[in-house]
Write a protein that holds these residues in place. Structure first.
Motif, PDB file in Angstrom:
ATOM      1  N   ARG A 206       0.850  -1.181   0.000  1.00 39.70           N
ATOM      2  CA  ARG A 206       0.000   0.000   0.000  1.00 39.70           C
ATOM      3  C   ARG A 206       0.882   1.226   0.000  1.00 39.70           C
ATOM      4  O   ARG A 206       2.009   1.191   0.510  1.00 39.70           O
ATOM      5  N   LYS A 207       0.392   2.293  -0.546  1.00 42.67           N
ATOM      6  CA  LYS A 207       1.130   3.546  -0.510  1.00 42.67           C
ATOM      7  C   LYS A 207       1.176   4.030   0.932  1.00 42.67           C
ATOM      8  O   LYS A 207       0.152   4.199   1.577  1.00 42.67           O
ATOM      9  N   VAL A 208       2.390   4.232   1.465  1.00 42.79           N
ATOM     10  CA  VAL A 208       2.563   4.615   2.854  1.00 42.79           C
ATOM     11  C   VAL A 208       2.386   6.123   3.003  1.00 42.79           C
ATOM     12  O   VAL A 208       3.151   6.912   2.445  1.00 42.79           O
ATOM     13  N   THR A 209       1.351   6.511   3.728  1.00 42.49           N
ATOM     14  CA  THR A 209       1.094   7.918   4.031  1.00 42.49           C
ATOM     15  C   THR A 209       0.996   8.052   5.541  1.00 42.49           C
ATOM     16  O   THR A 209       0.026   7.605   6.150  1.00 42.49           O
ATOM     17  N   ILE A 210       2.012   8.630   6.145  1.00 42.58           N
ATOM     18  CA  ILE A 210       2.084   8.724   7.603  1.00 42.58           C
ATOM     19  C   ILE A 210       1.589  10.090   8.063  1.00 42.58           C
ATOM     20  O   ILE A 210       1.977  11.130   7.520  1.00 42.58           O
ATOM     21  N   ASP A 211       0.741  10.078   9.055  1.00 47.43           N
ATOM     22  CA  ASP A 211       0.168  11.302   9.604  1.00 47.43           C
ATOM     23  C   ASP A 211       1.139  11.906  10.623  1.00 47.43           C
ATOM     24  O   ASP A 211       0.962  11.771  11.839  1.00 47.43           O
ATOM     25  N   TYR A 212       2.162  12.594  10.122  1.00 49.50           N
ATOM     26  CA  TYR A 212       3.176  13.157  11.006  1.00 49.50           C
ATOM     27  C   TYR A 212       2.588  14.241  11.913  1.00 49.50           C
ATOM     28  O   TYR A 212       2.919  14.308  13.107  1.00 49.50           O
ATOM     29  N   LEU A 213       1.741  15.100  11.354  1.00 48.55           N
ATOM     30  CA  LEU A 213       1.166  16.177  12.148  1.00 48.55           C
ATOM     31  C   LEU A 213       0.314  15.622  13.280  1.00 48.55           C
ATOM     32  O   LEU A 213       0.399  16.085  14.424  1.00 48.55           O
ATOM     33  N   GLY A 214      -0.506  14.620  12.977  1.00 51.07           N
ATOM     34  CA  GLY A 214      -1.316  14.001  14.015  1.00 51.07           C
ATOM     35  C   GLY A 214      -0.462  13.386  15.102  1.00 51.07           C
ATOM     36  O   GLY A 214      -0.769  13.500  16.299  1.00 51.07           O
ATOM     37  N   ALA A 215       0.625  12.721  14.704  1.00 52.02           N
ATOM     38  CA  ALA A 215       1.516  12.092  15.681  1.00 52.02           C
ATOM     39  C   ALA A 215       2.142  13.140  16.600  1.00 52.02           C
ATOM     40  O   ALA A 215       2.217  12.949  17.824  1.00 52.02           O
ATOM     41  N   VAL A 216       2.578  14.260  16.025  1.00 52.25           N
ATOM     42  CA  VAL A 216       3.198  15.327  16.830  1.00 52.25           C
ATOM     43  C   VAL A 216       2.184  15.936  17.788  1.00 52.25           C
ATOM     44  O   VAL A 216       2.484  16.172  18.971  1.00 52.25           O
ATOM     45  N   LEU A 217       0.976  16.187  17.295  1.00 54.13           N
ATOM     46  CA  LEU A 217      -0.051  16.794  18.143  1.00 54.13           C
ATOM     47  C   LEU A 217      -0.471  15.867  19.282  1.00 54.13           C
ATOM     48  O   LEU A 217      -0.639  16.302  20.432  1.00 54.13           O
ATOM     49  N   ILE A 218      -0.642  14.578  18.980  1.00 49.13           N
ATOM     50  CA  ILE A 218      -0.998  13.612  20.025  1.00 49.13           C
ATOM     51  C   ILE A 218       0.113  13.515  21.065  1.00 49.13           C
ATOM     52  O   ILE A 218      -0.137  13.562  22.273  1.00 49.13           O
ATOM     53  N   ALA A 219       1.364  13.401  20.589  1.00 51.46           N
ATOM     54  CA  ALA A 219       2.500  13.301  21.506  1.00 51.46           C
ATOM     55  C   ALA A 219       2.623  14.554  22.362  1.00 51.46           C
ATOM     56  O   ALA A 219       2.820  14.473  23.585  1.00 51.46           O
ATOM     57  N   GLY A 220       2.483  15.722  21.734  1.00 55.58           N
ATOM     58  CA  GLY A 220       2.604  16.968  22.486  1.00 55.58           C
ATOM     59  C   GLY A 220       1.497  17.140  23.509  1.00 55.58           C
ATOM     60  O   GLY A 220       1.751  17.521  24.664  1.00 55.58           O
ATOM     61  N   GLY A 221       0.263  16.862  23.101  1.00 53.02           N
ATOM     62  CA  GLY A 221      -0.866  17.020  24.020  1.00 53.02           C
ATOM     63  C   GLY A 221      -0.796  16.085  25.202  1.00 53.02           C
ATOM     64  O   GLY A 221      -0.977  16.498  26.362  1.00 53.02           O
ATOM     65  N   VAL A 222      -0.522  14.803  24.943  1.00 54.54           N
ATOM     66  CA  VAL A 222      -0.443  13.819  26.032  1.00 54.54           C
ATOM     67  C   VAL A 222       0.745  14.120  26.946  1.00 54.54           C
ATOM     68  O   VAL A 222       0.634  14.050  28.178  1.00 54.54           O
ATOM     69  N   SER A 223       1.883  14.478  26.365  1.00 47.84           N
ATOM     70  CA  SER A 223       3.074  14.765  27.164  1.00 47.84           C
ATOM     71  C   SER A 223       2.850  15.965  28.075  1.00 47.84           C
ATOM     72  O   SER A 223       3.197  15.933  29.263  1.00 47.84           O
ATOM     73  N   LEU A 224       2.273  17.034  27.516  1.00 50.12           N
ATOM     74  CA  LEU A 224       2.030  18.230  28.315  1.00 50.12           C
ATOM     75  C   LEU A 224       1.064  17.934  29.455  1.00 50.12           C
ATOM     76  O   LEU A 224       1.247  18.407  30.588  1.00 50.12           O
ATOM     77  N   LEU A 225       0.061  17.137  29.181  1.00 42.42           N
ATOM     78  CA  LEU A 225      -0.905  16.757  30.213  1.00 42.42           C
ATOM     79  C   LEU A 225      -0.230  15.994  31.343  1.00 42.42           C
ATOM     80  O   LEU A 225      -0.466  16.249  32.528  1.00 42.42           O
ATOM     81  N   LEU A 226       0.642  15.059  30.977  1.00 43.35           N
ATOM     82  CA  LEU A 226       1.304  14.236  31.991  1.00 43.35           C
ATOM     83  C   LEU A 226       2.332  15.033  32.786  1.00 43.35           C
ATOM     84  O   LEU A 226       2.513  14.811  33.988  1.00 43.35           O
TER      85      LEU A 226
END
Length: 590
Positions: A206-226
């Motif tokens: 399959r054509k690999v399309t990675i959601d980099y922006l989503g990954a950064v936002l999820i990581a940033g939001g969860v990290s800041l919360l913790l």
């Protein structure tokens, strides 16, 4: 008659061959999971000593654990999405390598900060193993049989969890705690070799399309919360401007992540999964399981060493009852589910046991009988064993085979998120509670609290005078008992969530077989549509063949209905719906 006899004779041989085909590659998968768990648990009984030697505080102790859980949590859905897009065998080997490198570097740490950083690297590799082991199991084992092998996975987890602290205690008391981080290396090498030789999966291109922006936002939001949960109450007040700013920032980042996930082609966590009742209820239930699993493993070691004065080795031995509960319940219930196909009653019972176990653990103090503590741990462990792995099983059974990786990883993500937040909250509450209890206790016996050294540091009980030691032990015993009570409300919610899970029948086909059927049906529909456009009368025959195909060929959608059922609901536009479905399926698999 001769034919019937031959078939009867060959059935056991065929069954044995099938079991061998599953068990051989499964051995590599289980060893990989064993490596991850061993490297994590081998230090659990030694953490009080490690943090003491490195001059860390209670906050540092919590973050050594939280850093790994945070990295695991953030990376798990990314590994899961990659599993749906590219080579799963390569990914699981890569995660093993990352994990081992992180473990080796952690053993070289000279400060708490260095240890936390390298534990993050460990967590990134653990995220891959957490997501991929169960995804690959879905590739080679059908849901109806998966319960049996999930039981084996539970057994491996139990052995690693009980063996880790014991081995870690022995190593710490003899060779030194740094060797705890090197013990997993030989196991990882063997696991990589086994996977290379025995695991054979079809390559999905399959054509690999990675959601980099989503990954950064999820990581940033969860990290800041913790980070906020960990620091609030110690470094700044809960209601301070800093606290409000961090919470607002986390909310904005996570809200932006949801928006991105709704719009991108290949989201890290597809929001459409939350339309599936089984998925979102399993996510809710998995949060409390994560709190119980991660929180108890962390704070039980502190209880045994700081409230009961035990060595790291003794601490590991005294946690055997909990691991025994996980081992017994996961193996037995896994076998029963595979044999009967019934799963819901056992998961409801497990969630009730988990709640009872957490409530009982909330009553422990520094002088509670070890027999009672052991019984409480066994009850809690039995609940975890009956629920944890089976939550993933029922989600895999309820989603489209093309989303097995993402769905499995998402459940693990929320379980790890629950565990990470749970450990952070419990650690913050414990630190504050112990400071209060120690201060009060010392004041009651007329001793200045400054005699214990810097506030918030992990005490060395053997160096304390008897009266002060009693105060500290009492504080840790009461404080750790109190933090277990924090998880009880979540456990009650999990009972409700599991009770409302749709009681779907477990399927008899692996995800690889389901995907192959989807490809076959899609090709049939494309051919039928092309023939119909060209005026070929064979199109009707092809469409009729689709109508008589097994419903398993059309997997459940996010809402729980099959594609075949959706097509049947609109007979006047059936051909158009089929053509659209076939075209969409073809594009997604291209």
């Amino acid at each position: 008659m001769a034919t019937d006899i031959t078939e009867t004779v060959n059935e056991p041989e065929l069954a044995a061959k099938t079991r061998r085909q599953v068990l051989v590659p499964l051995s590599g998968l289980l060893l990989g999971m064993f490596v991850a768990l061993l490297a994590s648990t081998v230090v659990s009984s030694s953490l009080p000593k490690i943090i003491g030697d490195l001059g860390g505080t209670q906050s540092g102790y919590t973050w050594v654990v939280t850093a790994t859980l945070l990295a695991t949590t953030v990376s798990t859905p990314i590994w899961g999405k990659l599993a749906d897009l590219t080579n799963r065998k390569l990914l699981i080997q890569l995660s093993l390598v990352i994990f081992v490198v992180g473990s080796g570097l952690a053993g070289l740490s000279q400060s708490t900060e260095m240890l936390i950083f390298f534990r993050v690297l460990q967590g990134l590799g653990a995220g891959g193993l957490t997501a991929l082991v169960q995804v690959v199991m879905a590739d080679i084992i059908p849901p109806r049989e998966r319960g049996r092998y999930m039981g084996l996975l539970g057994a491996v987890m139990a052995v690693a969890t009980v063996g880790g602290p014991l081995l870690g205690g022995v190593i710490t008391d003899s060779a030194g705690w740094r060797w705890n981080f090197y013990i997993s290396v030989p196991f990882a090498v063997v696991a990589i070799i086994l996977l290379q030789k025995t695991l054979h999966l079809p390559t999905v291109r399959r054509k690999v399309t990675i959601d980099y922006l989503g990954a950064v936002l999820i990581a940033g939001g969860v990290s800041l919360l913790l980070i906020w949960i960990t620091l609030a109450g110690n470094n700044f007040e809960w209601g301070s401007v800093t606290s409000i700013a961090m919470v607002a920032g986390a909310v904005v980042l996570l809200a932006a992540a949801v928006v991105v996930e709704l719009k991108v082609k290949e989201p890290i966590i597809p929001m459409t999964l939350f339309k599936n009742r089984t998925f979102y209820l399993a996510v809710i239930a998995s949060i409390s399981v994560g709190v119980a699993m991660f929180g108890t493993s962390v704070f039980l070691s502190q209880y045994m060493q700081l409230a009961r004065g035990k060595t790291p080795t003794e601490s590991g031995l005294l946690t055997i009852p909990m691991i025994g509960g996980v081992l017994v319940s996961s193996v037995i219930i896994g076998q029963v589910i595979s044999r009967t196909g019934k799963w819901k009653r056992y998961m409801v019972a497990g969630s009730i046991l988990l709640t009872i176990g957490l409530a009982l653990m909330g009553t422990i103090r520094y002088d509670t009988s070890f027999v009672l503590v052991g019984v409480y741990m066994f009850v809690m462990g039995a609940g975890v064993g009956m629920v944890m792995q089976n939550l993933v099983l029922i989600v895999q059974n309820a989603v489209d085979a093309r989303q097995i990786g993402t769905a499995s990883a998402s459940v693990a993500f929320f379980r790890s998120l629950g565990g990470t937040i749970g450990v952070s909250v419990m650690g913050a509450v414990l630190g504050s509670r112990i400071t209060t209890l120690v201060t009060q206790g010392l004041a009651n016996i007329g001793i200045d609290p400054s005699q214990l050294g810097s506030s918030g540091s992990i005490p060395e009980l053997s160096t304390l005078p008897a009266p002060i030691r009693t105060v500290v032990e009492s504080a840790y015993g009461e404080g750790i008992g109190d933090v277990f009570l924090l998880a009880v409300p979540l456990a009650l919610i999990s009972i409700v969530a599991i009770a409302f899970l749709p009681n779907l029948k477990l399927g008899n086909k692996t995800s690889v077989e389901q995907l192959a059927e989807q490809e076959s049906v899609a090709e049939m529909l494309i051919a039928a549509s092309g023939a119909e456009v060209a005026g070929d009368t064979t199109s009707e025959a092809l469409l009729d063949e689709y109508d008589t195909a097994p419903t398993s060929a059309s997997p459940q959608t996010a809402g729980g209905a099959s594609a075949a059922g959706a097509a049947a609901a609109a007979p006047d536009s059936r051909r158009a719906a089929r053509a659209a479905e076939a075209t969409g399926g073809s594009q997604e698999r291209s």
